[in-house]
Motif scaffolding. Structure first.
Motif, PDB file in Angstrom:
ATOM      1  N   GLU A  33       0.832  -1.202   0.000  1.00  0.00           N
ATOM      2  CA  GLU A  33       0.000   0.000   0.000  1.00  0.00           C
ATOM      3  C   GLU A  33       0.870   1.256   0.000  1.00  0.00           C
ATOM      4  O   GLU A  33       0.544   2.250  -0.676  1.00  0.00           O
ATOM      5  CB  GLU A  33      -0.925  -0.008   1.213  1.00  0.00           C
ATOM      6  N   GLU A  34       1.982   1.208   0.707  1.00  0.00           N
ATOM      7  CA  GLU A  34       2.883   2.356   0.770  1.00  0.00           C
ATOM      8  C   GLU A  34       3.472   2.671  -0.605  1.00  0.00           C
ATOM      9  O   GLU A  34       3.499   3.835  -1.033  1.00  0.00           O
ATOM     10  CB  GLU A  34       4.018   2.079   1.767  1.00  0.00           C
ATOM     11  N   GLU A  74      -7.954  -0.061  -6.062  1.00  0.00           N
ATOM     12  CA  GLU A  74      -8.712   0.906  -5.264  1.00  0.00           C
ATOM     13  C   GLU A  74      -7.962   2.236  -5.145  1.00  0.00           C
ATOM     14  O   GLU A  74      -8.542   3.312  -5.318  1.00  0.00           O
ATOM     15  CB  GLU A  74      -8.956   0.320  -3.870  1.00  0.00           C
ATOM     16  N   ILE A  75      -6.670   2.160  -4.860  1.00  0.00           N
ATOM     17  CA  ILE A  75      -5.874   3.382  -4.660  1.00  0.00           C
ATOM     18  C   ILE A  75      -5.706   4.152  -5.958  1.00  0.00           C
ATOM     19  O   ILE A  75      -5.847   5.383  -5.999  1.00  0.00           O
ATOM     20  CB  ILE A  75      -4.492   3.032  -4.064  1.00  0.00           C
ATOM     21  N   LEU A  76      -5.405   3.438  -7.054  1.00  0.00           N
ATOM     22  CA  LEU A  76      -5.105   4.089  -8.330  1.00  0.00           C
ATOM     23  C   LEU A  76      -6.344   4.336  -9.184  1.00  0.00           C
ATOM     24  O   LEU A  76      -6.244   4.984 -10.232  1.00  0.00           O
ATOM     25  CB  LEU A  76      -4.102   3.243  -9.119  1.00  0.00           C
ATOM     26  N   GLU A  77      -7.496   3.796  -8.731  1.00  0.00           N
ATOM     27  CA  GLU A  77      -8.741   3.927  -9.506  1.00  0.00           C
ATOM     28  C   GLU A  77      -8.502   3.486 -10.945  1.00  0.00           C
ATOM     29  O   GLU A  77      -8.813   4.193 -11.910  1.00  0.00           O
ATOM     30  CB  GLU A  77      -9.255   5.368  -9.459  1.00  0.00           C
ATOM     31  N   ILE A 128       2.327   1.793  -3.600  1.00  0.00           N
ATOM     32  CA  ILE A 128       1.280   2.180  -4.546  1.00  0.00           C
ATOM     33  C   ILE A 128       0.825   3.619  -4.286  1.00  0.00           C
ATOM     34  O   ILE A 128       0.555   4.382  -5.223  1.00  0.00           O
ATOM     35  CB  ILE A 128       0.100   1.193  -4.460  1.00  0.00           C
ATOM     36  N   THR A 129       0.768   4.003  -3.022  1.00  0.00           N
ATOM     37  CA  THR A 129       0.379   5.368  -2.676  1.00  0.00           C
ATOM     38  C   THR A 129       1.389   6.375  -3.211  1.00  0.00           C
ATOM     39  O   THR A 129       1.025   7.476  -3.657  1.00  0.00           O
ATOM     40  CB  THR A 129       0.217   5.522  -1.151  1.00  0.00           C
ATOM     41  N   LYS A 131       0.616   6.870  -6.749  1.00  0.00           N
ATOM     42  CA  LYS A 131      -0.592   7.698  -6.825  1.00  0.00           C
ATOM     43  C   LYS A 131      -0.249   9.185  -6.657  1.00  0.00           C
ATOM     44  O   LYS A 131      -0.786  10.038  -7.383  1.00  0.00           O
ATOM     45  CB  LYS A 131      -1.574   7.263  -5.739  1.00  0.00           C
ATOM     46  N   ASP A 132       0.648   9.491  -5.738  1.00  0.00           N
ATOM     47  CA  ASP A 132       1.023  10.882  -5.492  1.00  0.00           C
ATOM     48  C   ASP A 132       1.659  11.520  -6.733  1.00  0.00           C
ATOM     49  O   ASP A 132       1.422  12.697  -7.030  1.00  0.00           O
ATOM     50  CB  ASP A 132       1.987  10.963  -4.309  1.00  0.00           C
ATOM     51  N   LYS A 185      -6.184  -3.857  -3.793  1.00  0.00           N
ATOM     52  CA  LYS A 185      -5.865  -2.620  -3.075  1.00  0.00           C
ATOM     53  C   LYS A 185      -5.265  -1.591  -4.043  1.00  0.00           C
ATOM     54  O   LYS A 185      -5.591  -0.396  -3.979  1.00  0.00           O
ATOM     55  CB  LYS A 185      -4.897  -2.911  -1.932  1.00  0.00           C
ATOM     56  N   ALA A 186      -4.397  -2.057  -4.949  1.00  0.00           N
ATOM     57  CA  ALA A 186      -3.807  -1.151  -5.943  1.00  0.00           C
ATOM     58  C   ALA A 186      -4.891  -0.563  -6.838  1.00  0.00           C
ATOM     59  O   ALA A 186      -4.870   0.631  -7.157  1.00  0.00           O
ATOM     60  CB  ALA A 186      -2.773  -1.898  -6.777  1.00  0.00           C
TER      61      ALA A 186
END
Length: 310
Positions: free
Chosen positions: A180-181, A225-228, A183-184, A187-188, A222-223
């Motif tokens: 998650e870290e 979800e985070i990256l849509e 992938i976030t 995303k940033d 999870k990826a």
């Protein structure tokens, strides 16, 4: 044909006519997940490896023979932006009135010339597999001249001038960039890139490094979800365009650029009323063919001859 192949089925671009303007495995990355193996010709120098007019001749001929394609796609068997004339080739290919796509690792987008070369493409699909330098070095293993921050800045600059669609591809590898870290962090970066689409991919074909594994389903979810994102992690389906009069050679050509599963080879054979057992047996006795077992599936890979190597 030497530079053009297909149409081949694509999970993103439908029926795509592939154009390879560079020699096999000529690249500025040596990604751990690459389906074509480790990079043989590791370079970051742009040049014309082949005569652009010969490439165009094949493009126009192939388009006349295959009017049902969705895209002309510059993809190569390495990094297509290393071709110095790619901008000219894109502009000329657009004269066919088919949309043009470019699949690239995005490494050279820091170069203004490359950004201008790709600007007119209808779709550009760069990769972004890491959100920091450390992970970038582990997963993409770039040429020493390519720095993470410079590459990211080039991607951001290209997003401001591009005329077509920008689709980002993220390849997830278990234990490298699937947390998650991690992938976030990707995303940033994408907040400043503002792509039209984000695709998540996983190494579904035998990778360059056998330890480069598909992440757990929870990590992929999870990826997403985070990256849509659009998820394209599954195996593609669809027909390959081949000449039935030279079926064996045609299958080998596909395997040079696109490792085939055993079930895909069987489908191609049955389409032309050829016994799959004969073709597969011949491939297993062919020294140029390598058979690999990966995730309970059998793949056939052909190592291309290194033509035009600089």
């Amino acid at each position: 044909m030497k530079y053009v192949y297909g149409p081949v089925p694509s999970r993103r671009l439908g029926r795509s006519l592939g154009v390879s303007p560079i020699p096999s495995k000529t690249c500025n990355y040596s990604c751990v997940y690459c389906q074509l193996g480790r990079t043989d010709h590791f370079t970051n120098v742009r040049k014309d490896f082949f005569d652009p007019q010969e490439i165009l001749k094949e493009i126009f001929q192939s388009v006349e023979e295959n009017r049902s394609i969705d895209y002309i796609t510059f993809v190569g068997e390495g990094e297509p932006t290393l071709c110095k004339s790619i901008g000219y080739l894109i502009d000329q290919a657009k004269l066919t009135h088919f949309p043009v796509a470019v699949i690239t690792n995005g490494a050279l987008l820091y170069d203004e010339d490359v950004r201008m070369d790709l600007r007119n493409a209808d779709v550009v699909l760069p990769s972004l597999d890491a959100g920091n330098e450390e992970t970038f070095l582990k997963i993409n293993r770039p040429n020493k001249d390519i720095k993470f921050e410079r590459m990211v800045e080039g991607l951001k600059q290209f997003s401001k001038i591009r005329k077509g669609q920008l689709w980002i591809e993220v390849m997830l590898v278990k234990g490298l960039n699937d947390s998650e870290e991690e992938i976030t962090k990707i995303k940033d970066i994408l907040k400043d890139v503002n792509p039209d689409r984000v695709y998540i991919n996983v190494p579904i074909r035998p990778p360059a490094e056998p330890w480069a594994e598909i992440p757990e389903e929870e990590s992929i979810a999870k990826a997403h979800e985070i990256l849509e994102s659009y998820v394209i992690a599954g195996y593609e389906s669809g027909e390959f365009n081949v000449d039935p009069d030279h079926l064996y050679d045609e299958i080998l050509k596909i395997c040079e650029r696109h490792p085939l599963r055993e079930d895909q080879i069987k489908e191609i054979c049955l389409k032309f009323n050829v016994r799959p057992e004969e073709i597969i047996s011949k491939m297993r006795n062919d020294k140029s063919v390598k058979e690999i077992s990966y995730h309970e599936k059998r793949f056939f890979v052909v190592k291309p001859k290194m033509e035009g190597k600089a």
